[in-house]
Design an enzyme around this catalytic site. Structure first.
Site, PDB file in Angstrom:
ATOM      1  NE  ARG A 290      -3.944   0.119   1.979  1.00 28.94           N
ATOM      2  CZ  ARG A 290      -4.190  -0.951   2.735  1.00 28.94           C
ATOM      3  NH1 ARG A 290      -3.505  -1.147   3.834  1.00 28.94           N
ATOM      4  NH2 ARG A 290      -5.109  -1.800   2.386  1.00 28.94           N
ATOM      5  CB  ALA A 291       4.072   2.115   1.621  1.00 29.25           C
TER       6      ALA A 291
END
Length: 694
Positions: A290-291
């Site tokens: 997700r980062a």
């Protein structure tokens, strides 16, 4: 301004206020403003978390954002703000006809004390009772669709509401299955939260759902502080005139956001930029992907905001500074923020080197420079001259030096702690769950069993007088059913008497006040032992953080006890106070217990619904004053008489002669007894006996 829809939507901020503080007038909060703007340009980023001390204009900036957001086209009469160009086929208000209506951007505020029905929506109680029909009343998530959902003090949000937000954020939809209602509707929103870290941290799952994070602190520059005061005082003196002066900048900013949104689909994210993002995320050791995705979306939005159609290094750098700080924290006690040097190193490592104009490397042959790599000036040197044989220039110590060093380190770890010396802790571990027995009526949390205002319904009860509370619908209908023939009229309505109203009984978990009373005297033994003690306490503090507890810290050493930290929701602060705790001196055990009793007494007055759990960390020795241990046992008896749930963690060394004083003290306290080595989590749940509940 706040409005209420005629369709039953909750109160929301749906139109710009003519006298709200202008977004462009906020002083000294450039990072905060940039994060909010980027989230507005690209809602796919996932929202913004704003961390900062009180009085730093967090809420002011968020509420001012709606003034500059583009308007939204919705289907006329749709309570769920469906897009006229792409209406949702499963919308409860569908099918939709032709036409469109434009309204201002909507900011929906979610109070921390909201109920689950208020957030998700529920059965329209009035229509169900009066008309006998099942009708769905939308909640805050329906109102926030295609807008902003703002949670002030988001770190204080109850766990059941956090679960609701997590589900909606993950699925982009809200589902209601209760009281005969089965509804699903779209719920896509930009989540914005503000919080003061001193009041407690945010649950990791929800923290990860925020795309960007900003740490806000008041400027220490007197010139900036003067500008802040000048702007605020001018606004309070003449709100309308102050807003009018910023009308031009507000319009320009709104137009720039619209242009950036239009440009967003044209921005090219090159392979080189993707490589940079991957290198940066890998170097900071973030979990999951997700980062990477959030950083990429933010970099694209930043490029569009800057008027570019290709993502550049500056865009990636700005995106990483906003998207990664809250994802690099390996545990709740890591300091937030991003290492600037590490970021630049990752960017440089992912940037291809500039091509050499001379493929042969110059007149000196391939590689260039001096033909003799050992000559000075070519970047290499004689290892002996630099002091070592290692490639990185380090010197290998002689074997006898190494052994001497190890002996010194061992002596340092195991030697006695000097008075006033600070001993650090090691890596924390998962601690055993300690809880208070009995079902209290406390504050929602995750530690002890309790009857709470939120949680699963386990029964119902009669209402006492005009007692407030959430009615149990089905139980109320059952209570009213036997006397419906006495209504005197016909129709679908239901005659409900005051005595028929039943309230729901809900069971969940409560948060406790966990007060640590720590022996910091010289009797705690060696530095190694004190390090083990601090590690155990940090592990228990980590457990308290995860279970939404309030914590406090009382220490005793020398001739007195000290309230190192009054009860607070900031476990992070407790860890910092503990790590800086000096040790040494005599042991005023009785004074420590009495100080703990006083802290708990005051806490009970301030927050009577939060049950206390006292964790006494000591070896049981008392060496200060006359009859020291007798006075300590007397203080322990007083705590036991007042029903204070206690656990004693015995820090007496395992080897050698053991006096067993901590065990005697635990008996006087009516406490659960644990050896220091038993603090680590096992398969059993240790329950502390609550004398009053038993």
């Amino acid at each position: 301004m706040d409005t209420r829809s005629t369709k039953g939507l909750p109160a929301v901020r749906s139109a710009p206020s003519s006298s709200g503080f202008p977004f462009t007038a906020v002083v000294g909060m450039e990072d905060l403003q940039l994060a909010l703007i980027l989230a507005a340009i690209s809602p796919a980023i996932g929202g913004v978390l704003i961390r900062g001390e009180k009085g730093t204009a967090k809420s002011t900036a968020v509420r001012a954002l709606t003034e500059i957001l583009p308007p939204v086209d919705v289907v006329p009469g749709c309570r769920f703000s469906c897009d006229p160009e792409h209406p949702d086929s499963t919308c409860p208000d569908g099918p939709h006809g032709a036409g469109a209506q434009t309204r201002s951007a909507r900011l929906v505020e979610l109070p921390v004390g909201a109920t689950e029905d208020r957030v998700l929506g529920s059965l329209h109680l009035e229509k169900a009772l009066a008309e006998g029909v099942t009708a769905y009343e939308p909640g805050l998530l329906a109102a926030a669709h295609r807008g902003l959902l703002y949670v002030d003090e988001v770190n204080l949000l109850h766990d059941h509401l956090v679960d609701v937000l997590l589900d909606a954020a993950a699925m982009g939809r809200a589902t209601v299955e209760r009281d005969g209602v089965s509804v699903t509707h779209p719920a896509q929103f930009v989540l914005v939260g503000t919080m003061n870290p001193e009041e407690g941290e945010l649950r990791p799952q929800l923290l990860d759902r925020f795309g960007l994070t900003v740490d806000v602190v008041a400027s220490r520059d007197p010139a900036v502080r003067v500008e802040v005061m000048r702007a605020r005082l001018a606004y309070e003196a003449d709100p309308v005139g102050f807003v009018a002066r910023y009308d031009g900048p507000q319009r320009e900013l709104a137009e720039r956001i619209v242009k950036a949104r239009d440009l967003l689909t044209e921005v090219i994210l090159t392979d080189a930029a993707l490589r940079q993002i991957a290198e940066i995320c890998a170097s900071f050791d973030v979990d999951g992907m997700r980062a990477d995705l959030v950083t990429a979306r933010t970099a694209v939005a930043h490029a569009a905001w800057s008027g570019r159609t290709v993502v550049e290094v500056d865009d990636v750098r700005a995106a990483a500074k906003l998207a990664l700080p809250h994802r690099r924290r390996r545990n709740p006690f890591d300091a937030p923020g991003l290492d600037e040097e590490q970021l630049e190193e990752a960017i440089n490592n992912s940037t291809p080197p500039e091509p050499d104009d001379d493929p042969d490397g110059g007149p000196d042959g391939p590689g260039g420079g001096s033909p003799n790599p050992a000559e000075p000036g070519d970047g290499a040197s004689d290892p002996a001259a630099d002091g070592g044989d290692e490639p990185d220039g380090r010197v290998d110590a002689r074997p006898e030096d190494s052994e001497r060093s190890k002996e010194g380190e061992a002596a340092g770890r195991s030697g006695p702690a000097a008075v006033g010396e600070v001993v650090g802790s090691s890596e924390p571990y998962k601690a055993r769950l300690l809880s208070v027995r009995g079902a209290g009526v406390g504050v929602a949390g995750r530690r002890s069993r309790a009857l709470t205002e939120v949680g699963r319904v386990v029964g119902d009860r009669a209402r006492v007088g005009r007692e407030a509370g959430r009615p149990h619908l089905l139980a109320t209908i059952r209570a009213a059913a036997p006397h419906q023939h006495l209504r005197g009229r016909t129709g679908p309505g239901l005659a409900v008497r005051a005595a028929d109203v039943r309230l729901a009984v809900r069971e969940g978990r409560e948060g406790n006040l966990v007060l640590f009373c720590v022996d910091a005297s010289g009797s705690m033994g060696t530095k190694k032992r004190m390090g083990e003690v601090k590690t155990a306490i940090v592990s228990l503090l980590l457990d308290a953080y995860q279970r939404r507890d309030t914590v406090g810290l009382v220490t005793f050493a020398g001739a007195a006890s000290t309230v190192a930290l009054p009860p607070t929701g900031s476990v992070e602060t407790a860890v910092r106070r503990l790590e800086s705790l000096p040790t040494g001196g005599r042991t005023p055990l009785a004074e420590g217990l009495l100080q703990a009793a006083e802290v708990l007494r005051i806490a009970a007055i301030r927050d009577p619904r939060r049950r206390p759990l006292l964790v006494l960390v000591t070896d049981g020795r008392a060496t200060h004053g006359d009859h020291a241990f007798a006075r300590a046992r007397q203080a322990a008896g007083w705590l036991a008489q007042h029903g204070i749930a206690t656990v004693v963690v015995d820090c007496e060394p395992r080897r050698g002669v053991r006096l067993g004083l901590a065990g005697e003290l635990a008996a006087d306290l009516g406490a659960e007894y644990l050896d220091l080595g038993e603090v680590a989590a096992g398969n059993l749940i240790r329950t502390v006996t609550d004398r009053r509940a038993a």
